[in-house]
Design an enzyme around this catalytic site. Structure first.
Site, mmCIF file in Angstrom:
data_model
loop_
_atom_site.group_PDB
_atom_site.id
_atom_site.type_symbol
_atom_site.label_atom_id
_atom_site.label_comp_id
_atom_site.label_asym_id
_atom_site.label_seq_id
_atom_site.Cartn_x
_atom_site.Cartn_y
_atom_site.Cartn_z
ATOM 1 N N ARG A 192 -26.847 18.076 -13.529
ATOM 2 C CA ARG A 192 -27.029 18.219 -14.991
ATOM 3 C C ARG A 192 -28.372 17.704 -15.486
ATOM 4 N NH1 ARG A 192 -22.935 13.621 -17.486
ATOM 5 N NH2 ARG A 192 -23.833 11.849 -16.402
ATOM 6 N N GLU B 115 0.871 -1.187 0.000
ATOM 7 C CA GLU B 115 0.000 0.000 0.000
ATOM 8 C C GLU B 115 0.903 1.230 0.000
ATOM 9 O OE1 GLU B 115 -3.520 0.953 -0.003
ATOM 10 O OE2 GLU B 115 -2.379 2.814 -0.188
ATOM 11 N N TYR C 1 -24.453 10.016 -4.804
ATOM 12 C CA TYR C 1 -24.228 9.840 -3.359
ATOM 13 C C TYR C 1 -23.387 10.979 -2.774
ATOM 14 C CZ TYR C 1 -25.199 4.699 -3.231
ATOM 15 O OH TYR C 1 -25.746 3.463 -3.263
ATOM 16 N N HIS D 174 -43.275 0.205 18.788
ATOM 17 C CA HIS D 174 -44.004 1.462 18.852
ATOM 18 C C HIS D 174 -43.479 2.362 19.953
ATOM 19 C CE1 HIS D 174 -47.388 4.068 18.083
ATOM 20 N NE2 HIS D 174 -47.647 4.119 19.373
ATOM 21 N N GLY E 76 -25.301 14.843 -8.683
ATOM 22 C CA GLY E 76 -26.550 14.461 -8.021
ATOM 23 C C GLY E 76 -26.480 13.027 -7.544
ATOM 24 N N ALA F 40 3.248 -0.477 -5.658
ATOM 25 C CA ALA F 40 3.548 -1.775 -6.272
ATOM 26 C C ALA F 40 3.252 -1.732 -7.762
ATOM 27 C CB ALA F 40 2.708 -2.855 -5.613
ATOM 28 N N LYS G 184 -16.707 11.062 6.156
ATOM 29 C CA LYS G 184 -18.017 11.587 5.749
ATOM 30 C C LYS G 184 -19.055 11.410 6.851
ATOM 31 C CE LYS G 184 -20.716 8.843 4.376
ATOM 32 N NZ LYS G 184 -20.782 8.240 3.091
ATOM 33 N N GLU H 13 -24.464 14.012 -0.109
ATOM 34 C CA GLU H 13 -23.912 13.876 1.242
ATOM 35 C C GLU H 13 -23.084 15.097 1.621
ATOM 36 O OE1 GLU H 13 -23.641 9.038 1.807
ATOM 37 O OE2 GLU H 13 -21.820 10.090 1.239
ATOM 38 N N CYS I 37 -16.312 6.866 3.499
ATOM 39 C CA CYS I 37 -17.354 6.531 4.478
ATOM 40 C C CYS I 37 -17.098 7.102 5.879
ATOM 41 C CB CYS I 37 -17.486 5.017 4.637
ATOM 42 S SG CYS I 37 -17.225 4.074 3.148
ATOM 43 N N GLU J 298 -41.613 1.061 12.282
ATOM 44 C CA GLU J 298 -42.854 0.270 12.347
ATOM 45 C C GLU J 298 -43.766 0.533 11.149
ATOM 46 O OE1 GLU J 298 -45.781 1.206 15.433
ATOM 47 O OE2 GLU J 298 -44.909 3.199 15.643
ATOM 48 N N CYS K 124 -12.491 4.259 1.983
ATOM 49 C CA CYS K 124 -13.500 4.224 3.051
ATOM 50 C C CYS K 124 -13.001 4.899 4.322
ATOM 51 C CB CYS K 124 -13.913 2.776 3.336
ATOM 52 S SG CYS K 124 -15.023 2.634 4.734
HETATM 53 P P1 NDP Z 1 -22.284 8.808 -8.877
HETATM 54 O O1 NDP Z 1 -21.943 8.062 -10.097
HETATM 55 O O2 NDP Z 1 -23.175 8.223 -7.849
HETATM 56 O O3 NDP Z 1 -22.899 10.227 -9.282
HETATM 57 C C1 NDP Z 1 -22.248 11.078 -10.169
HETATM 58 C C2 NDP Z 1 -23.131 12.291 -10.397
HETATM 59 O O4 NDP Z 1 -22.423 13.229 -11.178
HETATM 60 C C3 NDP Z 1 -24.407 11.967 -11.138
HETATM 61 O O5 NDP Z 1 -25.457 12.733 -10.595
HETATM 62 C C4 NDP Z 1 -24.107 12.387 -12.573
HETATM 63 O O6 NDP Z 1 -25.246 12.846 -13.248
HETATM 64 C C5 NDP Z 1 -23.158 13.544 -12.358
HETATM 65 N N1 NDP Z 1 -22.178 13.690 -13.440
HETATM 66 C C6 NDP Z 1 -21.389 12.738 -13.979
HETATM 67 N N2 NDP Z 1 -20.589 13.265 -14.937
HETATM 68 C C7 NDP Z 1 -20.891 14.577 -15.007
HETATM 69 C C8 NDP Z 1 -20.414 15.650 -15.805
HETATM 70 N N3 NDP Z 1 -19.471 15.475 -16.716
HETATM 71 N N4 NDP Z 1 -20.948 16.889 -15.601
HETATM 72 C C9 NDP Z 1 -21.911 17.077 -14.681
HETATM 73 N N5 NDP Z 1 -22.398 16.096 -13.895
HETATM 74 C C10 NDP Z 1 -21.892 14.858 -14.050
HETATM 75 O O7 NDP Z 1 -20.867 9.219 -8.283
HETATM 76 P P2 NDP Z 1 -20.398 9.738 -6.879
HETATM 77 O O8 NDP Z 1 -19.161 10.470 -7.217
HETATM 78 O O9 NDP Z 1 -21.465 10.465 -6.140
HETATM 79 O O10 NDP Z 1 -20.106 8.388 -6.074
HETATM 80 C C11 NDP Z 1 -19.359 7.321 -6.665
HETATM 81 C C12 NDP Z 1 -19.755 6.012 -6.036
HETATM 82 O O11 NDP Z 1 -19.216 5.922 -4.734
HETATM 83 C C13 NDP Z 1 -21.264 5.823 -5.819
HETATM 84 O O12 NDP Z 1 -21.922 5.365 -6.964
HETATM 85 C C14 NDP Z 1 -21.312 4.829 -4.704
HETATM 86 O O13 NDP Z 1 -21.237 3.531 -5.222
HETATM 87 C C15 NDP Z 1 -20.063 5.154 -3.903
HETATM 88 N N6 NDP Z 1 -20.412 5.913 -2.691
HETATM 89 C C16 NDP Z 1 -21.186 5.339 -1.734
HETATM 90 C C17 NDP Z 1 -21.545 6.033 -0.604
HETATM 91 C C18 NDP Z 1 -22.422 5.400 0.430
HETATM 92 O O14 NDP Z 1 -22.558 4.183 0.432
HETATM 93 N N7 NDP Z 1 -23.066 6.176 1.299
HETATM 94 C C19 NDP Z 1 -21.101 7.407 -0.377
HETATM 95 C C20 NDP Z 1 -20.311 7.925 -1.444
HETATM 96 C C21 NDP Z 1 -19.980 7.197 -2.551
HETATM 97 P P3 NDP Z 1 -26.372 11.840 -13.815
HETATM 98 O O15 NDP Z 1 -27.227 11.475 -12.663
HETATM 99 O O16 NDP Z 1 -27.084 12.673 -14.830
HETATM 100 O O17 NDP Z 1 -25.624 10.702 -14.405
#
Ligand code: NDP
Length: 450
Positions: A198, A35, A177, A435, A175, A115, A51, A181, A48, A440, A43
């Site tokens: 977008r 590493e 995760y 309750h 838009g 590595a 965050k 968050e 995780c 529930e 994470c």
């Molecule tokens: P996501 O793939 O979930 O979301 C990316 C977002 O960015 C989407 O809303 C997408 O729009 C938008 N996007 C992508 N490309 C562009 C662009 N060129 N211009 C403008 N907007 C764009 O990625 P995240 O980065 O949020 O997270 C990555 C992954 O990490 C997640 O999918 C999840 O698996 C993991 N994660 C899990 C968490 C948890 O368990 N709580 C917390 C954080 C991350 P559109 O919707 O239109 O595609």
């Protein structure tokens, strides 16, 4: 017979790599793990854990406001960003140490350094060659941002966790995760936030009701959400930045954060030296046993870009370790993976969306409930909860469960066990509720709305 230095050489000390190495060593394998950064991967270090700690910090804002309705009067509240960052960093350093301890106790040789694969059975770290019967690539991923004028003035989640001060105003593009968050954390801590997405939806991979409901709730908390909008360019303006949006507006901001997806970490790994194939998006191509096209080289976690979640990488790591060193033929199931988004309010999802259920099943019943939690009858908050259950009307099997509301992840975890056991709606109905709780509601939804 050829003898190797190790039975397994793992590249990457994140969730998946550490878990696979530990289990492999416990099954009797001689294991090394390389590493180049702190142990624990995304994470622990930039995902995780920081965050969630910062999400806890942000929740106090509402808690203080709501306490008055229960008779509390509080003095002046002040938030100190450097204290939060320092305490968070201390906890992460503790976790880094625990990961090291876990590996050392399991007799895994931890090698600090980058590595690179030399050939199908050799890895080089800091100029030393190590031979291994099997190589496991678990190098994770990294955040990416779109290329646009001034994008170097923006940050991603990686830098967010180390900002020297809480911004006054942040523009968050995305838009998914991470966008919702981090926007929620910034908002809760007192920063003005404009979330720019977008498309017309957020959390697009989830049931559409969740995204729509969350938009309404986040707006109530003061997050400005601009849909169908993109950042076009960023320009420096003293120590602030001017952000040009596709809706014609220019915003003056001191933090522009892109949460626009992640990419697998494959650069500099030497994949070409062994001939390991990657897909178009850069993710390593693997079969159902996580084997690459090169015999004895495996890959798991975000670097294969299947489901980028820590518990999934852990499960994949255990499958690889068991198959290599316990003569198993285990397969990984990606069905019914529960997951939570720690936005404010939280979101949790399990199983099929309504759209997917309608595509796969002829007759689907939808049970849905929107309500104000008991706490908010006194708190003064207008926050509402959403619970939704999707049922196959022909078999009565529950296909999906989704919610927006406090502790959504804690609630969905228990129902995930039931879904794993193939729970039916009749069995959910026969379950006695606790309750008064929010949870529930899932066992008292009697009438299908559709
Ligand atoms: P996501 O793939 O979930 O979301 C990316 C977002 O960015 C989407 O809303 C997408 O729009 C938008 N996007 C992508 N490309 C562009 C662009 N060129 N211009 C403008 N907007 C764009 O990625 P995240 O980065 O949020 O997270 C990555 C992954 O990490 C997640 O999918 C999840 O698996 C993991 N994660 C899990 C968490 C948890 O368990 N709580 C917390 C954080 C991350 P559109 O919707 O239109 O595609």
């Amino acid at each position: 017979m050829h003898t190797y230095d190790y039975d397994l050489f793992t590249i990457g000390g994140g969730s998946g790599g550490v878990r696979a190495s530990r289990f492999a060593a416990q099954y009797g394998a001689r294991v090394a793990l390389a590493e180049s950064g702190p142990l624990g991967g995304t994470c622990v270090n930039a995902g995780c854990i920081p965050k969630k700690l910062m999400s806890y910090a942000a929740h106090y804002h509402n808690d203080f406001e709501e306490a008055a309705g229960f008779g509390w009067s509080l003095g002046e509240q002040r938030f100190d960003w450097p204290t939060l960052i320092a305490n968070k960093d201390k906890e992460i350093a503790r976790l880094n140490g625990i990961y090291k301890q876990i590996l050392t106790n399991a007799n895994v040789n931890v090698i600090a350094g980058h590595a690179q694969i030399v050939d199908a059975h050799t890895v080089v770290v800091n100029g030393t060659n190590y031979s291994a019967h099997n190589i496991l690539i678990a190098t994770g991923g990294h955040p990416i941002k779109p290329e646009l004028p001034g994008s170097e003035l923006s940050i991603t989640s990686d830098e967010f966790f180390h900002l020297p001060a809480l911004p006054n105003h942040a523009v968050v593009q995305g838009g998914g995760y991470i966008a919702v968050e981090l926007a929620s954390i910034l908002n809760g801590l007192g920063c003005r936030v404009t979330l720019v997405q977008r498309g017309s939806q957020i959390l697009r991979s989830m049931d559409t009701d969740l995204g729509h409901f969350l938009i309404a709730e986040m707006r109530k908390k003061g997050v400005e959400i601009a849909l169908d909008t993109r950042i076009l360019s960023i320009a420096a303006h003293g120590d602030r930045k001017q952000v040009a949006l596709s809706d014609g507006r220019t915003l003056d901001s001191d933090c522009i954060l892109f949460a626009t997806g992640r990419k697998p970490n494959v650069r500099g790994l030497g994949l070409e030296n062994a001939g390991v194939l990657v897909r178009e998006n850069g993710a390593i191509s693997v079969d159902e046993h996580f084997a690459t096209n090169v015999p004895h080289i495996y890959a798991i976690g975000d670097v294969i870009d299947r489901v980028a979640l820590t518990p999934v990488a852990l499960a994949e790591g255990m499958v690889v370790a068991a198959n290599l060193f316990q003569h198993g033929r285990k397969l990984m199931s990606y069905e019914n993976i529960p997951t939570a988004v720690f936005s404010h309010p939280n979101v949790a999802t399990l199983g099929m969306t309504e759209a997917k259920a309608r595509e796969k099943h002829a007759h689907v019943n939808i049970f849905k409930s929107e309500f104000k939690a008991l706490k908010h009858t006194l708190s003064g908050s207008s926050e509402r909860c959403l619970m939704k259950m999707i049922v196959d009307a022909d078999t009565d099997r529950v296909l999906g469960m989704h919610m927006v509301g406090p502790d959504a992840g804690e609630i969905i975890q228990g129902f995930a066990v039931a879904m794993q056991c193939g729970v039916t709606k009749a069995q959910v109905d026969a379950t006695i509720g606790v309750h008064p709780t929010i949870a529930e509601e899932f066992v008292t939804m009697r009438t299908a709305v559709v």
